[in-house]
Motif scaffolding. Structure first.
Motif, PDB file in Angstrom:
ATOM      1  N   GLU A  62       0.837  -1.204   0.000  1.00  0.00           N
ATOM      2  CA  GLU A  62       0.000   0.000   0.000  1.00  0.00           C
ATOM      3  C   GLU A  62       0.875   1.258   0.000  1.00  0.00           C
ATOM      4  O   GLU A  62       0.598   2.215  -0.724  1.00  0.00           O
ATOM      5  N   ARG A  80       1.306   4.428  -2.603  1.00  0.00           N
ATOM      6  CA  ARG A  80       1.226   5.834  -2.176  1.00  0.00           C
ATOM      7  C   ARG A  80       2.431   6.618  -2.692  1.00  0.00           C
ATOM      8  O   ARG A  80       2.304   7.747  -3.161  1.00  0.00           O
ATOM      9  N   GLY A  90       2.180   7.845  -5.919  1.00  0.00           N
ATOM     10  CA  GLY A  90       1.232   8.938  -6.102  1.00  0.00           C
ATOM     11  C   GLY A  90      -0.233   8.560  -6.115  1.00  0.00           C
ATOM     12  O   GLY A  90      -1.073   9.358  -6.517  1.00  0.00           O
ATOM     13  N   ALA A  91      -0.534   7.327  -5.703  1.00  0.00           N
ATOM     14  CA  ALA A  91      -1.944   6.921  -5.702  1.00  0.00           C
ATOM     15  C   ALA A  91      -2.686   7.577  -4.544  1.00  0.00           C
ATOM     16  O   ALA A  91      -2.137   7.730  -3.453  1.00  0.00           O
ATOM     17  N   SER A  92      -3.933   7.967  -4.778  1.00  0.00           N
ATOM     18  CA  SER A  92      -4.753   8.534  -3.713  1.00  0.00           C
ATOM     19  C   SER A  92      -5.177   7.419  -2.766  1.00  0.00           C
ATOM     20  O   SER A  92      -5.105   6.239  -3.120  1.00  0.00           O
ATOM     21  N   GLU A  93      -5.608   7.791  -1.558  1.00  0.00           N
ATOM     22  CA  GLU A  93      -6.029   6.781  -0.584  1.00  0.00           C
ATOM     23  C   GLU A  93      -7.133   5.899  -1.161  1.00  0.00           C
ATOM     24  O   GLU A  93      -7.156   4.689  -0.975  1.00  0.00           O
ATOM     25  N   ARG A  94      -8.065   6.552  -1.873  1.00  0.00           N
ATOM     26  CA  ARG A  94      -9.179   5.818  -2.479  1.00  0.00           C
ATOM     27  C   ARG A  94      -8.664   4.794  -3.496  1.00  0.00           C
ATOM     28  O   ARG A  94      -9.100   3.662  -3.543  1.00  0.00           O
ATOM     29  N   ARG A  95      -7.687   5.242  -4.293  1.00  0.00           N
ATOM     30  CA  ARG A  95      -7.124   4.390  -5.343  1.00  0.00           C
ATOM     31  C   ARG A  95      -6.336   3.239  -4.700  1.00  0.00           C
ATOM     32  O   ARG A  95      -6.404   2.103  -5.150  1.00  0.00           O
ATOM     33  N   VAL A  96      -5.598   3.550  -3.641  1.00  0.00           N
ATOM     34  CA  VAL A  96      -4.843   2.508  -2.938  1.00  0.00           C
ATOM     35  C   VAL A  96      -5.813   1.426  -2.457  1.00  0.00           C
ATOM     36  O   VAL A  96      -5.578   0.234  -2.633  1.00  0.00           O
TER      37      VAL A  96
END
Lengths: 161, 276
Positions: free
Chosen positions: B169, B173, B176-182
């Motif tokens: 996870e 991050r 650059g993934a958003s929390e939602r995307r993660v």
């Protein structure tokens, strides 16, 4: 068969009687929540007989039975469960035996016209294969005799008919 | 690890285990096999499966369990995420309380629901004033099922999400993934086996739900009478054939779903291997 007791039917409502039921006629009012016993429970047969009798009484609508049936919200698997649902106030009214109504302190009874009421009769038999035949006969005699009847009467049972 | 790495034990030392295992398998399978066998061979299934009482209950069971499954995910997944990710004061107590319906007899659940949501219940009384009365409705069936079955899903989902490797996870991050995307691209797929297992357990529990339903929702054909209630009601009424037919349909429906899930799972495992 020795008949030793009888029972009559009555209408019970929660002690607060928020549905303001004053007569068995009100069981057919729109939106009443009637709790009944399942079709296989003996009282269901007596109750439907009572409803049929009431439908023929003056002042009762011709479609009383159908309207009563439409108001049934649950078919419980025994009479005690029916009484509990009324005690909790989940149901507005139910048809039960007089003895069940009397056994509960949290329900009020609404009188049923005597001419429409239905009598249940309880009988006892001696099992042929029983090793205690004479004791069994004696018990049944006692039950149908003065002493037994006096005890049964305190619970609301009538004399057998 | 290859099979050779596991030291082989002699056959002789294993025979009591094998015998006991066979006994257990027979003990667990025999009642079900006899039931379905009698329903099929005795003609009960063919004669009474088409009876409106059985078909109506089957439809109601499928409908209510589907809705309660959706409800379970809707309220259970957020709760599972919170419990998996955060430890707070009382979180262990909360987990224990949520697990309670798993061990409680369903009759206790039914009584508790009545006292809360019944017409004279704590929440039911104000609701009733607004004209909403839950007991004796199909909604009551769904709520009873959700109450007793959601803990199975929450438990499984919580464990599954907590087991996802945080490094993976964090890597997402860093990229650059958003929390939602993660969550949707990393956490959910990795926890999917646990989520699926939870869903199946939860659905199966709903399908078999009896005690809470009959106490809280009552028993009326077409409205609250699910298949388990028919099994009991018809048995009480002396209609053994209808009872057996309803029971067999319940078994076959549950069996079908379990098999389907296995096939799906198997398919996914094969896909992963193929891709690797």
């Amino acid at each position: 068969v020795t008949s030793f007791a009888g029972n009559l039917l009555t209408v019970i409502v929660p002690s607060e009687n928020r549905a303001a039921i004053a007569s068995p006629k009100d069981l057919a009012n729109r939106g009443m929540k009637v709790v009944a016993a399942g079709d296989s429970v003996p009282i269901a047969k007596y109750a439907s007989q009572l409803v049929a009798n009431l439908a023929r009484m003056p002042g009762y609508p011709a479609d009383f039975a159908a309207r009563y049936a439409a108001n049934v919200v649950s078919k419980e698997d025994n009479v005690a469960a029916v009484v509990s649902k009324i005690e909790l106030g989940e149901g507005d009214a139910a048809i039960v035996y007089v003895t069940d109504a009397r056994a509960s302190t949290r329900v009020r009874t609404i009188d049923v016209p005597a001419e429409a009421n239905v009598a249940a009769t309880y009988g006892g038999v001696v099992v042929k294969a029983s090793a205690h035949q004479s004791a069994a006969v004696q018990f049944l005699e006692w039950l149908a005799g003065t002493d037994g009847q006096a005890i049964l009467a305190t619970f609301g049972f009538t004399a057998p008919r | 690890m290859t099979a050779q790495a596991i030291p082989h034990r002699g056959r002789a030392s294993l025979w009591p285990v094998g015998g006991l295992a066979a006994l257990a398998a027979v003990l667990l399978a025999a009642p079900i096999v006899v039931l379905v066998g009698r329903a099929v061979l005795g003609g009960a299934l063919a004669d009474t499966a088409a009876a409106s009482v059985v078909l109506g209950a089957l439809w109601l069971s499928l409908l209510t369990t589907a809705v309660s499954l959706v409800l379970t995910v809707a309220i259970g997944l957020p709760l599972a995420i919170v419990l998996a990710r955060r430890t707070f004061r009382g979180s262990a107590l909360l987990e224990t309380v949520i697990d309670l319906p798993i061990v409680l007899p369903p009759s206790v659940a039914g009584l508790a629901l009545l006292l809360l949501l019944g017409r004279r219940g704590l929440l039911g009384e104000p609701l009733s004033a607004l004209g909403i009365e839950v007991p004796f409705t199909t909604l009551a069936v769904i709520l009873a099922q959700t109450f007793v079955s959601a803990p199975f899903f929450i438990r499984s989902a919580r464990t599954g999400i907590a087991a996802v490797d945080h490094d993976l996870e964090d890597a997402a991050r860093v990229d650059g993934a958003s929390e939602r995307r993660v969550f949707s691209a990393i956490t959910l797929p990795l926890a999917s086996a646990a989520l699926a297992a939870g869903l199946v357990m939860s659905w199966a529990r709903s399908l078999g739900e009896f005690g809470a339903t009959i106490m809280f929702a009552g028993n009326i054909e077409g409205r609250t009478q699910t298949l388990p209630l028919v099994v009991y009601g018809e048995f009480q009424g002396g209609n053994l054939d209808a009872s057996i037919a309803a029971a067999a349909i319940l078994v076959l429906a549950a069996f079908g779903v379990l098999v389907a899930v296995r096939l799906l799972h198997w398919g996914r495992v094969l896909d992963v291997r193929g891709a690797g």
